[in-house]
Design an enzyme around this catalytic site. Structure first.
Site, mmCIF file in Angstrom:
data_model
loop_
_atom_site.group_PDB
_atom_site.id
_atom_site.type_symbol
_atom_site.label_atom_id
_atom_site.label_comp_id
_atom_site.label_asym_id
_atom_site.label_seq_id
_atom_site.Cartn_x
_atom_site.Cartn_y
_atom_site.Cartn_z
ATOM 1 N N ARG A 72 0.818 -1.210 0.000
ATOM 2 C CA ARG A 72 0.000 0.000 0.000
ATOM 3 C C ARG A 72 0.853 1.261 0.000
ATOM 4 O O ARG A 72 0.334 2.376 0.039
ATOM 5 C CB ARG A 72 -0.897 0.006 1.244
ATOM 6 C CG ARG A 72 -2.005 -1.028 1.186
ATOM 7 C CD ARG A 72 -2.601 -1.273 2.542
ATOM 8 N NE ARG A 72 -3.010 -0.068 3.218
ATOM 9 C CZ ARG A 72 -4.172 0.552 3.013
ATOM 10 N NH1 ARG A 72 -5.030 0.062 2.153
ATOM 11 N NH2 ARG A 72 -4.468 1.647 3.677
ATOM 12 N N ASP A 98 -0.814 -5.146 15.991
ATOM 13 C CA ASP A 98 0.150 -6.113 15.426
ATOM 14 C C ASP A 98 0.729 -7.058 16.484
ATOM 15 O O ASP A 98 1.458 -7.982 16.144
ATOM 16 C CB ASP A 98 1.305 -5.357 14.752
ATOM 17 C CG ASP A 98 0.796 -4.455 13.663
ATOM 18 O OD1 ASP A 98 0.387 -4.967 12.622
ATOM 19 O OD2 ASP A 98 0.774 -3.226 13.870
ATOM 20 N N VAL A 105 -8.778 -1.981 16.008
ATOM 21 C CA VAL A 105 -8.121 -1.205 14.934
ATOM 22 C C VAL A 105 -8.547 -1.709 13.550
ATOM 23 O O VAL A 105 -8.887 -0.919 12.667
ATOM 24 C CB VAL A 105 -6.588 -1.239 15.102
ATOM 25 C CG1 VAL A 105 -5.908 -0.458 13.973
ATOM 26 C CG2 VAL A 105 -6.186 -0.661 16.457
ATOM 27 N N CYS A 139 -1.974 -6.528 3.572
ATOM 28 C CA CYS A 139 -2.432 -7.762 4.203
ATOM 29 C C CYS A 139 -3.956 -7.876 4.132
ATOM 30 O O CYS A 139 -4.658 -6.877 4.137
ATOM 31 C CB CYS A 139 -1.996 -7.786 5.658
ATOM 32 S SG CYS A 139 -0.294 -8.313 5.870
HETATM 33 N N1 EPU Z 1 -8.535 3.566 7.608
HETATM 34 C C1 EPU Z 1 -9.613 4.040 6.903
HETATM 35 N N2 EPU Z 1 -9.356 4.865 5.834
HETATM 36 C C2 EPU Z 1 -8.090 5.206 5.458
HETATM 37 C C3 EPU Z 1 -6.993 4.725 6.216
HETATM 38 C C4 EPU Z 1 -7.246 3.892 7.290
HETATM 39 O O1 EPU Z 1 -10.761 3.739 7.217
HETATM 40 O O2 EPU Z 1 -7.934 5.952 4.483
HETATM 41 C C5 EPU Z 1 -8.789 2.657 8.736
HETATM 42 C C6 EPU Z 1 -8.218 1.258 8.487
HETATM 43 O O3 EPU Z 1 -9.062 0.479 7.694
HETATM 44 C C7 EPU Z 1 -8.035 0.724 9.889
HETATM 45 C C8 EPU Z 1 -7.686 1.985 10.680
HETATM 46 O O4 EPU Z 1 -8.104 3.103 9.896
HETATM 47 O O5 EPU Z 1 -9.244 0.202 10.363
HETATM 48 C C9 EPU Z 1 -6.236 2.143 11.018
HETATM 49 O O6 EPU Z 1 -5.447 2.115 9.835
HETATM 50 P P1 EPU Z 1 -4.062 2.881 9.727
HETATM 51 O O7 EPU Z 1 -4.172 3.892 8.622
HETATM 52 O O8 EPU Z 1 -3.679 3.352 11.079
HETATM 53 O O9 EPU Z 1 -3.094 1.716 9.286
HETATM 54 P P2 EPU Z 1 -2.031 1.712 8.132
HETATM 55 O O10 EPU Z 1 -1.273 2.978 8.083
HETATM 56 O O11 EPU Z 1 -2.658 1.208 6.882
HETATM 57 C C10 EPU Z 1 -0.074 0.869 9.640
HETATM 58 C C11 EPU Z 1 0.838 -0.322 9.625
HETATM 59 C C12 EPU Z 1 0.075 -1.542 10.080
HETATM 60 C C13 EPU Z 1 -0.445 -1.296 11.489
HETATM 61 C C14 EPU Z 1 -1.338 -0.045 11.476
HETATM 62 C C15 EPU Z 1 -1.841 0.315 12.854
HETATM 63 C C16 EPU Z 1 2.381 0.208 7.851
HETATM 64 C C17 EPU Z 1 2.902 -0.116 6.499
HETATM 65 N N3 EPU Z 1 1.337 -0.513 8.281
HETATM 66 O O12 EPU Z 1 -1.091 0.569 8.692
HETATM 67 O O13 EPU Z 1 0.990 -2.598 10.115
HETATM 68 O O14 EPU Z 1 -1.183 -2.407 11.915
HETATM 69 O O15 EPU Z 1 -0.588 1.068 10.954
HETATM 70 O O16 EPU Z 1 -0.770 0.593 13.707
HETATM 71 O O17 EPU Z 1 2.890 1.076 8.545
HETATM 72 C C18 EPU Z 1 1.749 -4.761 9.834
HETATM 73 O O18 EPU Z 1 2.881 -4.305 10.049
HETATM 74 O O19 EPU Z 1 1.491 -5.987 9.761
HETATM 75 C C19 EPU Z 1 0.647 -3.838 9.669
HETATM 76 C C20 EPU Z 1 -0.536 -4.192 9.183
#
Ligand code: EPU
Length: 456
Positions: free
Chosen positions: A114, A328, A350, A138
Site C-alpha cells: 500500500r 500487530d 483497529v 495484508c
Molecule cells: N482507515 C480508513 N481509511 C483510510 C486509512 C485507514 O478507514 O484511508 C482505517 C483502516 O481500515 C483501519 C484503521 O483506519 O481500520 C487504522 O489504519 P491505519 O491507517 O492506522 O493503518 P495503516 O497505516 O494502513 C499501519 C501499519 C500496520 C499497522 C497499522 C496500525 C504500515 C505499512 N502498516 O497501517 O501494520 O497495523 O498502521 O498501527 O505502517 C503490519 O505491520 O502488519 C501492519 C498491518
C-alpha cells in the site's frame, strides 16, 4: 536450500513471494539471542521521505525484508538512485533525478504493497503529478484509502479516478490546511506529514496518530529542515518550508518484531534476547507480557524475554492506537494465551477482520470463539457491523501438528509459533509472506534452535 539462502531469496522477491512450505517439528523451546533492525513501518516511510530532499539521504539499520525491496523498486522507477550506504544494512537514496513513472511500472513494483499512496505528496511537490495503482496489503479488512484521498484533496491535489488506478495533479501547487482525522490513522498522519512539510503555509492536523514510528518520521523530517510541533492532544502543527535536504538517520527498532519473538519465547517455554529492543516504545506490551506470566529483563543493548516457569495467566486486552496495545501484537500473543489457565479476551478495535488466523489454531486444538460484539471496556467502530472482532480464548490447551496456510504477515508469524509449540509435525505453507516484515526469520529460527525443514 539453507535457511539463509531461503531468507535472501524471499526478501529479494519484489513482486509476489515464493509460496514455500516449512515442515516444523514442535515442542522445542526457542532460546538464544537475535538482533532486531529498523522498524518496517518506519523504514519504508523514511525511504519515501528521501524523495523530498534536494540532496542524498542515508538510512541505517534497514532490515532485509521484501517490503523494503518493494519500496526500493518503486523509488528506482521514479529515478531515485538507491545504493549501499556507509555501513552494512544502510541505504543511500539519491533523489536528484526524480521523474514520473508509468502506472504499469508502479503497479508491477508495488506488488501487494500500500506504500504507493504515500508517494503522492512528495511526487506532487517534485513533479506536479502522481499515479497510484489499486492497492493491496495484508488481508485484514477493507483497508480503504479514503482518509488519504481526503487529506490530499485538502492540500489542493486534483484527484482523477482511472480504470487502472488514480491520477493526481497539483496545478496550483499544494497549500497547507486545517485537517481533522476521523480516526488516528497511522498512514493518513504520515500522508499529512509528507505533504505538509513542503506545502505553502501552515498545516494543523488534529486527531493524529502518535505511534513511535511516526515520531521517528518526524525526527527525520526535522533533520531535513522541516518545522513540526507535536502537542500532547494529538495535534501536530507543521510550517511548510521551500526546501528540504537529505537526512542521515538510524531507524527506530522494530517493536512489532520484538513483540512477536517475545510471544514465541513465552509460548515455547523459551528464552530469547532481542538485541536492539528498547523499553519506552514497548511499555504497553511489557505490562501485558508480565500479566500473562512472562518475565523480561531490560538491558542497555536489548530485552530478554523468557518463561519463568509456572502457569500462564489469562488476560483481557483491547488493541488500540498508541499508546495502547498495538494491533500487530495480538496475533502472536494469542498463541501464548492458548497455554494460559482460564479465559482470555482480545478485543480488536483497529482492524475489523484481524482474526482470520485463529481458524488454523482451532484446527490445531485451540479453544477460541469469535464474536461480533465488543467484548471489552469500550465500544469500538465495529460493534454494530457484524465483524468477528472479539476473541475468547480458553486454556490451557495442547496444540497438535497440522497442515496450515499462512494468511497474512502477523497471522503468519502466529502460525509459526503455534507449529513450534505443537505436539507432532506441522506443514506450514505460504511462509514467504512472513519475509515481508521479519528479517531473516528462518535463519533466526535456526539460531534459536527450532526444528524445521524447508520445502520448495
Ligand atoms: N482507515 C480508513 N481509511 C483510510 C486509512 C485507514 O478507514 O484511508 C482505517 C483502516 O481500515 C483501519 C484503521 O483506519 O481500520 C487504522 O489504519 P491505519 O491507517 O492506522 O493503518 P495503516 O497505516 O494502513 C499501519 C501499519 C500496520 C499497522 C497499522 C496500525 C504500515 C505499512 N502498516 O497501517 O501494520 O497495523 O498502521 O498501527 O505502517 C503490519 O505491520 O502488519 C501492519 C498491518
Amino acid at each position: 536450500m539453507t535457511a539463509l539462502e531461503n531468507d535472501a531469496r524471499n526478501a529479494g522477491a519484489q513482486v509476489g513471494l515464493d509460496a514455500n512450505t516449512l515442515t516444523i517439528r514442535g515442542g522445542r523451546p526457542l532460546s538464544g539471542r537475535i538482533e532486531i533492525k529498523g522498524a518496517k513501518n518506519l523504514v519504508t516511510k523514511a525511504m519515501v521521505a528521501a524523495l523530498l530532499g534536494e540532496s542524498p539521504s542515508i538510512l541505517r539499520d534497514v532490515p532485509n525484508i521484501s517490503d523494503v525491496q518493494v519500496v526500493r523498486g518503486l523509488l528506482e522507477v521514479h529515478g531515485v538512485k538507491v545504493s549501499e550506504g556507509d555501513e552494512p544494512g544502510s541505504l543511500r537514496l539519491d533523489p536528484s533525478a526524480v521523474e514520473s513513472a508509468h502506472m504499469v511500472d508502479i503497479d508491477a513494483h508495488a506488488g501487494s504493497s500500500r506504500i504507493p499512496i504515500l508517494f503522492c505528496g512528495p511526487l506532487l511537490h517534485r513533479l506536479g503529478e502522481a499515479f497510484i495503482p489499486d492497492l493491496g496489503g495484508c488481508r485484514i479488512g477493507d483497508r480503504p484509502i479514503d482518509y488519504h484521498l481526503e487529506v490530499l484533496g485538502r492540500f489542493g491535489a486534483v484527484i482523477e479516478k482511472l480504470p487502472s488506478g488514480i491520477r493526481m495533479s497539483a496545478p496550483e501547487g499544494l497549500v497547507g490546511a486545517k485537517i481533522e482525522l476521523p480516526y488516528p490513522s497511522v498512514g493518513a498522519t504520515e500522508q499529512v506529514l509528507l505533504t505538509a512539510v513542503r506545502a505553502k503555509g501552515k498545516t494543523e492536523l488534529s486527531g493524529a496518530a502518535i505511534e513511535p514510528e511516526i515520531m521517528d518520521l518526524i525526527n527525520i523530517l526535522q533533520k531535513m529542515g522541516a518545522i513540526i510541533a507535536v502537542d500532547t492532544d494529538r495535534v501536530i502543527r507543521i510550517e511548510g518550508v521551500d526546501r528540504l535536504e537529505g537526512y542521515s538517520h538510524r531507524a527506530l527498532f522494530d517493536r512489532n518484531e520484538v513483540a512477536s519473538w517475545a510471544a514465541a519465547a513465552l509460548a515455547t517455554n523459551g528464552d530469547i534476547f532481542c538485541g536492539g529492543a528498547r523499553q519506552p516504545e514497548m511499555t504497553a506490551f511489557l505490562n501485558v507480557f508480565r500479566r500473562v506470566g512472562g518475565a523480561f529483563e531490560i538491558e542497555d543493548d536489548g530485552i530478554r524475554f523468557f518463561h519463568p516457569g509456572g502457569e500462564l495467566k489469562p488476560v483481557v486486552i483491547e488493541t488500540d492506537v498508541h499508546p495502547g496495545f498495538m494491533t500487530d501484537w495480538q496475533q502472536p500473543l494469542v498463541v501464548a494465551l492458548t497455554k494460559a489457565t482460564g479465559v482470555s479476551i482480545v478485543h480488536e478495535t483497529v482492524y475489523e477482520q484481524r482474526f482470520g488466523f485463529v481458524d488454523a489454531l482451532v484446527k490445531m486444538g485451540a479453544n477460541i470463539q469469535l464474536h461480533s460484539e465488543c467484548l471489552g471496556a469500550h465500544h469500538c467502530r465495529f460493534g454494530q457491523r457484524n465483524f468477528l472482532h472479539s476473541a475468547v480464548i480458553s486454556g490451557p490447551t495442547e496444540l497438535h501438528g497440522a497442515d496450515i496456510e499462512v494468511p497474512d504477515l502477523r497471522g503468519g508469524f502466529s502460525h509459526l509459533i503455534a507449529a513450534l509449540t505443537a505436539v507432532g509435525t506441522s506443514r506450514v505453507s505460504n511462509v514467504g509472506i512472513i519475509s515481508r516484515g521479519y528479517e531473516n526469520f528462518l535463519t533466526k529460527l535456526e539460531q534459536l534452535g527450532a526444528d524445521f525443514t524447508i520445502e520448495n
